[in-house]
Design a protein around this motif. Sequence first.
Motif, PDB file in Angstrom:
ATOM      1  N   CYS A  47      68.513 -11.463  36.515  1.00  0.00           N
ATOM      2  CA  CYS A  47      67.388 -12.272  36.987  1.00  0.00           C
ATOM      3  C   CYS A  47      66.240 -12.254  35.972  1.00  0.00           C
ATOM      4  N   VAL A  48      65.966 -11.085  35.393  1.00  0.00           N
ATOM      5  CA  VAL A  48      64.919 -10.992  34.374  1.00  0.00           C
ATOM      6  C   VAL A  48      65.295 -11.830  33.151  1.00  0.00           C
ATOM      7  N   ALA A  49      66.578 -11.814  32.788  1.00  0.00           N
ATOM      8  CA  ALA A  49      67.034 -12.565  31.615  1.00  0.00           C
ATOM      9  C   ALA A  49      67.088 -14.061  31.867  1.00  0.00           C
ATOM     10  N   GLY A  50      67.097 -14.480  33.139  1.00  0.00           N
ATOM     11  CA  GLY A  50      67.215 -15.901  33.455  1.00  0.00           C
ATOM     12  C   GLY A  50      68.641 -16.357  33.625  1.00  0.00           C
ATOM     13  N   LEU A  51      69.580 -15.417  33.678  1.00  0.00           N
ATOM     14  CA  LEU A  51      70.989 -15.770  33.842  1.00  0.00           C
ATOM     15  C   LEU A  51      71.367 -15.925  35.315  1.00  0.00           C
ATOM     16  N   ILE A  61      56.469 -11.419  32.982  1.00  0.00           N
ATOM     17  CA  ILE A  61      56.556 -10.619  31.753  1.00  0.00           C
ATOM     18  C   ILE A  61      55.216 -10.744  31.043  1.00  0.00           C
ATOM     19  N   GLY A  62      54.528  -9.629  30.885  1.00  0.00           N
ATOM     20  CA  GLY A  62      53.166  -9.688  30.363  1.00  0.00           C
ATOM     21  C   GLY A  62      52.284 -10.433  31.352  1.00  0.00           C
ATOM     22  N   ASP A  63      51.565 -11.439  30.864  1.00  0.00           N
ATOM     23  CA  ASP A  63      50.719 -12.264  31.731  1.00  0.00           C
ATOM     24  C   ASP A  63      51.384 -13.590  32.077  1.00  0.00           C
ATOM     25  N   ARG A  64      52.655 -13.725  31.754  1.00  0.00           N
ATOM     26  CA  ARG A  64      53.352 -14.996  31.924  1.00  0.00           C
ATOM     27  C   ARG A  64      54.348 -14.922  33.067  1.00  0.00           C
ATOM     28  N   THR A  65      54.219 -15.829  34.013  1.00  0.00           N
ATOM     29  CA  THR A  65      55.192 -15.924  35.103  1.00  0.00           C
ATOM     30  C   THR A  65      56.397 -16.711  34.594  1.00  0.00           C
ATOM     31  N   ILE A  66      57.567 -16.048  34.594  1.00  0.00           N
ATOM     32  CA  ILE A  66      58.780 -16.724  34.101  1.00  0.00           C
ATOM     33  C   ILE A  66      59.646 -17.220  35.253  1.00  0.00           C
ATOM     34  N   PHE A  67      59.351 -16.712  36.468  1.00  0.00           N
ATOM     35  CA  PHE A  67      60.054 -17.228  37.649  1.00  0.00           C
ATOM     36  C   PHE A  67      59.156 -17.092  38.860  1.00  0.00           C
ATOM     37  N   SER A  68      59.094 -18.149  39.640  1.00  0.00           N
ATOM     38  CA  SER A  68      58.399 -18.108  40.920  1.00  0.00           C
ATOM     39  C   SER A  68      59.049 -19.130  41.832  1.00  0.00           C
ATOM     40  N   ALA A  69      59.703 -18.635  42.871  1.00  0.00           N
ATOM     41  CA  ALA A  69      60.348 -19.543  43.815  1.00  0.00           C
ATOM     42  C   ALA A  69      59.311 -20.394  44.534  1.00  0.00           C
ATOM     43  N   ALA A  70      58.153 -19.802  44.879  1.00  0.00           N
ATOM     44  CA  ALA A  70      57.123 -20.527  45.616  1.00  0.00           C
ATOM     45  C   ALA A  70      56.503 -21.646  44.785  1.00  0.00           C
ATOM     46  N   ASP A  71      56.339 -21.418  43.481  1.00  0.00           N
ATOM     47  CA  ASP A  71      55.684 -22.401  42.610  1.00  0.00           C
ATOM     48  C   ASP A  71      56.666 -23.268  41.840  1.00  0.00           C
ATOM     49  N   ILE A  73      58.765 -22.373  39.453  1.00  0.00           N
ATOM     50  CA  ILE A  73      58.811 -22.011  38.031  1.00  0.00           C
ATOM     51  C   ILE A  73      60.118 -21.285  37.750  1.00  0.00           C
ATOM     52  N   ASN A  74      60.834 -21.717  36.730  1.00  0.00           N
ATOM     53  CA  ASN A  74      62.050 -21.023  36.290  1.00  0.00           C
ATOM     54  C   ASN A  74      62.242 -21.294  34.804  1.00  0.00           C
ATOM     55  N   VAL A  75      61.629 -20.466  33.979  1.00  0.00           N
ATOM     56  CA  VAL A  75      61.681 -20.627  32.526  1.00  0.00           C
ATOM     57  C   VAL A  75      63.101 -20.408  32.036  1.00  0.00           C
ATOM     58  N   ALA A  76      63.567 -21.265  31.158  1.00  0.00           N
ATOM     59  CA  ALA A  76      64.925 -21.174  30.626  1.00  0.00           C
ATOM     60  C   ALA A  76      65.121 -19.846  29.900  1.00  0.00           C
ATOM     61  N   PRO A  77      66.348 -19.286  29.933  1.00  0.00           N
ATOM     62  CA  PRO A  77      66.593 -17.985  29.307  1.00  0.00           C
ATOM     63  C   PRO A  77      66.145 -17.908  27.850  1.00  0.00           C
ATOM     64  N   HIS A  78      66.408 -18.963  27.061  1.00  0.00           N
ATOM     65  CA  HIS A  78      66.082 -18.893  25.632  1.00  0.00           C
ATOM     66  C   HIS A  78      64.582 -19.022  25.361  1.00  0.00           C
ATOM     67  N   ARG A  79      63.798 -19.286  26.411  1.00  0.00           N
ATOM     68  CA  ARG A  79      62.344 -19.379  26.242  1.00  0.00           C
ATOM     69  C   ARG A  79      61.617 -18.168  26.840  1.00  0.00           C
ATOM     70  N   ARG A  80      62.353 -17.171  27.262  1.00  0.00           N
ATOM     71  CA  ARG A  80      61.725 -15.987  27.871  1.00  0.00           C
ATOM     72  C   ARG A  80      61.436 -14.892  26.846  1.00  0.00           C
ATOM     73  N   ASN A  81      61.925 -15.035  25.644  1.00  0.00           N
ATOM     74  CA  ASN A  81      61.761 -14.024  24.588  1.00  0.00           C
ATOM     75  C   ASN A  81      62.277 -12.668  25.048  1.00  0.00           C
ATOM     76  N   VAL A  82      63.480 -12.709  25.628  1.00  0.00           N
ATOM     77  CA  VAL A  82      64.140 -11.504  26.121  1.00  0.00           C
ATOM     78  C   VAL A  82      65.437 -11.316  25.347  1.00  0.00           C
ATOM     79  N   GLY A  83      65.637 -10.133  24.788  1.00  0.00           N
ATOM     80  CA  GLY A  83      66.890  -9.807  24.120  1.00  0.00           C
ATOM     81  C   GLY A  83      67.829  -9.105  25.083  1.00  0.00           C
ATOM     82  N   MET A  84      69.129  -9.390  24.978  1.00  0.00           N
ATOM     83  CA  MET A  84      70.085  -8.759  25.899  1.00  0.00           C
ATOM     84  C   MET A  84      71.309  -8.298  25.140  1.00  0.00           C
ATOM     85  N   VAL A  85      71.728  -7.071  25.400  1.00  0.00           N
ATOM     86  CA  VAL A  85      72.933  -6.497  24.806  1.00  0.00           C
ATOM     87  C   VAL A  85      73.904  -6.204  25.944  1.00  0.00           C
TER      88      VAL A  85
END
Length: 375
Positions: A47-51, A61-71, A73-85
């Motif tokens: 969910c944090v990664a957007g997958l 993440i930080g001051d940026r809302t990357i997901f909000s069901a109420a609003d 908002i669902n930022v695409a995974p490649h725009r979240r600046n999240v690395g995943m291994v």
Amino acid sequence: MRISLDNLTMRYGDNTVFDGLNLDIADGESLVLLGPSGCGKTSTMRCVAGLEEPGAGSITIGDRTIFSAADGINVAPHRRNVGMVFQSYAVWPHKTVFENVAFSLRRQRVGADRIRERVRQVLELVGLAEMADRGASLLSGGQMQRVALARSLAMRPSVLLLDEPLSNLDARLRERLRLELRELQLALGLTTVYVTHDQVEAFALADRIALMQDGKILQLGSPEDIYAHPATTSLARFLGVGNILSCTLDGGGAHVADSDLIVELPASAGTPTGKTSVCMRSEDLAVAPWSDGPHGSNTWAGSIVVSSFQGALIRYRVTLDAGPTVDAVTARRAGPTLRAGDRVTVTCAVEAVQVLADDSELAPAATSLDAEVVA
């Protein structure tokens, strides 16, 4: 970057993965999600990664809302600046180490000079600088996992997510890479979320551990606190704690069920309501050749059932004359090696005894694939 999960809910059809999950991860913190298969830890990370898309709640993440069901908002995974291994290395065998690490940077149209510099930096960081031109198919499992890590770090993520990345490696290599991962996380000050079912891995890598069961965080704290003070019997068993015995409390002692064993309790021992268990960790039991005494508190006679030499440690299984069979771990140099059939005394310091709420009938069986004592 700080991560906040607020009232997160996720379902697959009629199956609720988690409902109302809340979690705050500090900037630069290494948080480990620890729990048995199916507890929701990987879904939380995805969910944090957007997958995965939760059904309710919000993620910041930080001051940026990357997901909000109420609003909405669902930022695409490649725009979240999240690395995943991932657990699987996802390394292209037909490409070189350099090409594997540079792939995502090229997709982002980063300039060639900057790509060379970034790839060089991260390969030095993970100890693969001399292998940049080597084909990935020629790498060992540990080297391929380093390539996967370098590929994520090259993106300069705000957050690094690791989903059981060491589980495919042999035990000795896992131990070495745990230390390297921890050293790297501390050096970079990178906010890290690590998913594992292996409690030893969690203790080695975490600033804090979130113990999950059935989509809920049942205990959250430092590795030292989690290990020293598990909240319930099911969590203690999952952490590999031995000698958890159902009991009834009577004054300052615990009467172990179906036996004549009485365990003296410290004054600080809690008195949970409902069913209880007494816990004596294997490493807190001292085993010595039998002597006629006098003996102090919490010293019992018994016989060795199994003696297992494990290098620096010796593990004993002892059947006490009073009934229960207990496990003990002693240092090899602490005394003579005892053998099956030997008569012994087993002692546990009163201060080392714990009383736990027994939730074994309420919670599913929590198992660990790598249960071992952390000395």
